[in-house]
Write an enzyme that holds these catalytic residues in place. Structure first.
Site, PDB file in Angstrom:
ATOM      1  NE  ARG A   1      -4.203  -1.737   2.057  1.00 42.84           N
ATOM      2  CZ  ARG A   1      -4.310  -2.752   2.917  1.00 42.84           C
ATOM      3  NH1 ARG A   1      -3.441  -2.869   3.896  1.00 42.84           N
ATOM      4  NH2 ARG A   1      -5.291  -3.610   2.798  1.00 42.84           N
TER       5      ARG A   1
ATOM      6  CE  LYS B   1      -0.128  12.358 -15.467  1.00 45.03           C
ATOM      7  NZ  LYS B   1      -0.514  13.239 -16.599  1.00 45.03           N
TER       8      LYS B   1
ATOM      9  CD  GLU C   1       7.256  15.615 -22.772  1.00 47.22           C
ATOM     10  OE1 GLU C   1       6.706  16.684 -22.433  1.00 47.22           O
ATOM     11  OE2 GLU C   1       6.615  14.565 -22.966  1.00 47.22           O
TER      12      GLU C   1
ATOM     13  CE  LYS D   1       5.123  17.043 -14.638  1.00 52.65           C
ATOM     14  NZ  LYS D   1       5.500  15.744 -15.233  1.00 52.65           N
TER      15      LYS D   1
ATOM     16  CD  GLU E   1      -3.653  14.786 -16.117  1.00 48.51           C
ATOM     17  OE1 GLU E   1      -2.767  15.089 -16.929  1.00 48.51           O
ATOM     18  OE2 GLU E   1      -4.002  13.614 -15.886  1.00 48.51           O
TER      19      GLU E   1
ATOM     20  NE  ARG F   1       0.291  16.601 -13.131  1.00 48.54           N
ATOM     21  CZ  ARG F   1       0.910  15.896 -12.191  1.00 48.54           C
ATOM     22  NH1 ARG F   1       0.543  16.023 -10.927  1.00 48.54           N
ATOM     23  NH2 ARG F   1       1.893  15.090 -12.498  1.00 48.54           N
TER      24      ARG F   1
ATOM     25  CG  ASN G   1      -1.905  15.672 -20.473  1.00 49.54           C
ATOM     26  OD1 ASN G   1      -0.913  15.054 -20.119  1.00 49.54           O
ATOM     27  ND2 ASN G   1      -3.009  15.740 -19.742  1.00 49.54           N
TER      28      ASN G   1
ATOM     29  CG  HIS H   1       1.624  14.306 -24.013  1.00 47.58           C
ATOM     30  ND1 HIS H   1       2.244  15.522 -24.240  1.00 47.58           N
ATOM     31  CD2 HIS H   1       2.515  13.555 -23.321  1.00 47.58           C
ATOM     32  CE1 HIS H   1       3.450  15.493 -23.705  1.00 47.58           C
ATOM     33  NE2 HIS H   1       3.637  14.316 -23.148  1.00 47.58           N
TER      34      HIS H   1
ATOM     35  CG  HIS I   1       0.038   9.269 -24.775  1.00 49.66           C
ATOM     36  ND1 HIS I   1      -0.522   9.614 -23.570  1.00 49.66           N
ATOM     37  CD2 HIS I   1       1.378   9.413 -24.616  1.00 49.66           C
ATOM     38  CE1 HIS I   1       0.430   9.960 -22.722  1.00 49.66           C
ATOM     39  NE2 HIS I   1       1.596   9.856 -23.343  1.00 49.66           N
TER      40      HIS I   1
ATOM     41  CG  HIS J   1       6.942  10.173 -24.643  1.00 47.72           C
ATOM     42  ND1 HIS J   1       5.593   9.900 -24.746  1.00 47.72           N
ATOM     43  CD2 HIS J   1       7.038  11.321 -23.921  1.00 47.72           C
ATOM     44  CE1 HIS J   1       4.908  10.819 -24.105  1.00 47.72           C
ATOM     45  NE2 HIS J   1       5.743  11.709 -23.607  1.00 47.72           N
TER      46      HIS J   1
END
Length: 358
Positions: A117, A138, A180, A222, A232, A236, A240, A243, A247, A260
């Site tokens: 956990r 993330k 990026e 960031k 997000e 936030r 993206n 992206h 993606h 990427h």
């Protein structure tokens, strides 16, 4: 050594940036862990695995090596790591150390978030691309239906960025990470964009010496956004930019065939085209595209990809809501917003974009 503090509602943690930090881990990591479990890949481990292991020699330390590449972010590899940690009977005072690029950081972070956990987590990014992914909490693994669909928000205790690791990056890896940085400049300000473009106008100028001064600036952008929107639910999502299509291309083309940042570069150009159509205003697409090409980054959807399949992938992207496509659109450099865009509008612009690039 530079130091920034990431501040969010649920966690505050330092980001250290500087040369030789991999030798100073005992000094930089809080003395609160019973053991360290280093996760790295076979490429990064070859260069830095032993050095990081030795830097933690005063502690009970283990190292687990995965095969480099996007395929490491799989349920299979995740399961294998959990099995190894359980067999070693690691307790809740264990700290997982992510030594590598964005793939290792995402994978190791998800392991740390879910083992017992949640256990300690340190990010040690070794790529330019990971200047982005190592900050913000993330973490995720991939699913066959899309990228990063299984994940969590889980902040590291610290980010330790040894800038010397940029020296062992290939040109392609530097390009991918630099995409990026370009994203950060496009969503932040004309000033950041112009400074970055002037310092690194082409592929030849993409040296660690020219790039390094902007790493802190990219993290600053960031960090400022994450501090306002940790989970997000608001701004936030601006991170993206590029992206949604990026993606989808990665998933459809096959993970690893495009880096990427290469996919994001294509996605940013498309997002600007979609923004022009949506807002009916002119954007400096030619200026951005020409710069990306000069850096050796792609600006076109790879040949052979089917528009229906790409749209299908975008519907499964984690940024969609109730089946609607959500894009980060640009009004001008430094001004973006997240909008729900009709699928028909996306399809029309994407069709023209792909035909234009044939």
């Amino acid at each position: 050594m530079d130091k920034l503090i990431i501040q969010t509602k649920h966690a505050d943690y330092p980001v250290y940036i500087g040369p030789g930090l991999r030798f100073r881990l005992a000094e930089l990591i809080p003395d609160q862990y019973s053991s360290f479990y280093i996760i790295t890949d076979d490429q990064v481990g070859r260069y830095y695995g032993d050095e990081v292991y030795e830097a933690l020699s005063g502690f009970k330390t283990y190292i687990y090596t995965v095969q480099s590449g996007e395929n490491a972010k799989s349920m299979k590899v995740y399961q294998e790591i959990l099995d190894d940690m359980l067999e070693k009977q690691l307790d809740r005072r264990t700290c997982v150390v992510a030594l590598g690029g964005g793939v290792v950081g995402d994978l190791a972070g998800f392991v740390a978030a879910t083992y017992l956990r949640g256990v300690g987590f340190i990010q040690m990014p070794t790529t330019l691309l990971a200047h982005d992914s190592s900050v913000g909490g993330k973490v995720a693994i991939n699913h066959k239906m899309g990228k990063n669909l299984i994940g969590a928000f889980y902040h590291p205790s610290a980010v330790i960025y040894d800038s010397e690791t940029l020296e062992t990056l290939s040109l392609r890896e530097r390009r991918s990470g630099f995409a990026e940085l370009i994203k950060h400049s496009l969503i932040d300000s004309v000033q950041f964009f112009d400074q970055l473009k002037a310092a690194v106008p082409n592929e030849t100028a993409m040296t660690p010496e020219n790039i390094q001064p902007f790493i802190k600036e990219g993290i600053r952008v960031k960090a400022g956004i994450v501090s306002q929107d940790e989970r997000e639910s608001g701004i936030r999502t601006h991170l993206n930019f590029g992206h949604t299509l990026g993606h989808a291309i990665e998933s459809e083309y096959g993970y690893g065939r495009l880096a990427h940042g290469e996919a994001v570069a294509i996605g940013m150009v498309f997002a600007m085209h979609l923004s022009e159509a949506h807002y009916r205003r002119k954007l400096p697409i030619d200026k951005v595209s020409s710069w990306l090409k000069a850096l050796g980054l792609p600006t076109q959807v790879p040949a052979g990809l089917n528009i229906e399949n790409i749209l299908h992938r975008m519907r499964y992207d984690k940024k969609t809501q109730a089946g609607s496509l959500r894009f980060v659109l640009m009004k001008e450099i430094g001004s973006v917003e997240t909008k729900t865009v009709a699928i028909e509008e996306v399809e029309e612009v994407l069709s023209a974009f792909m035909k234009k690039n044939k």
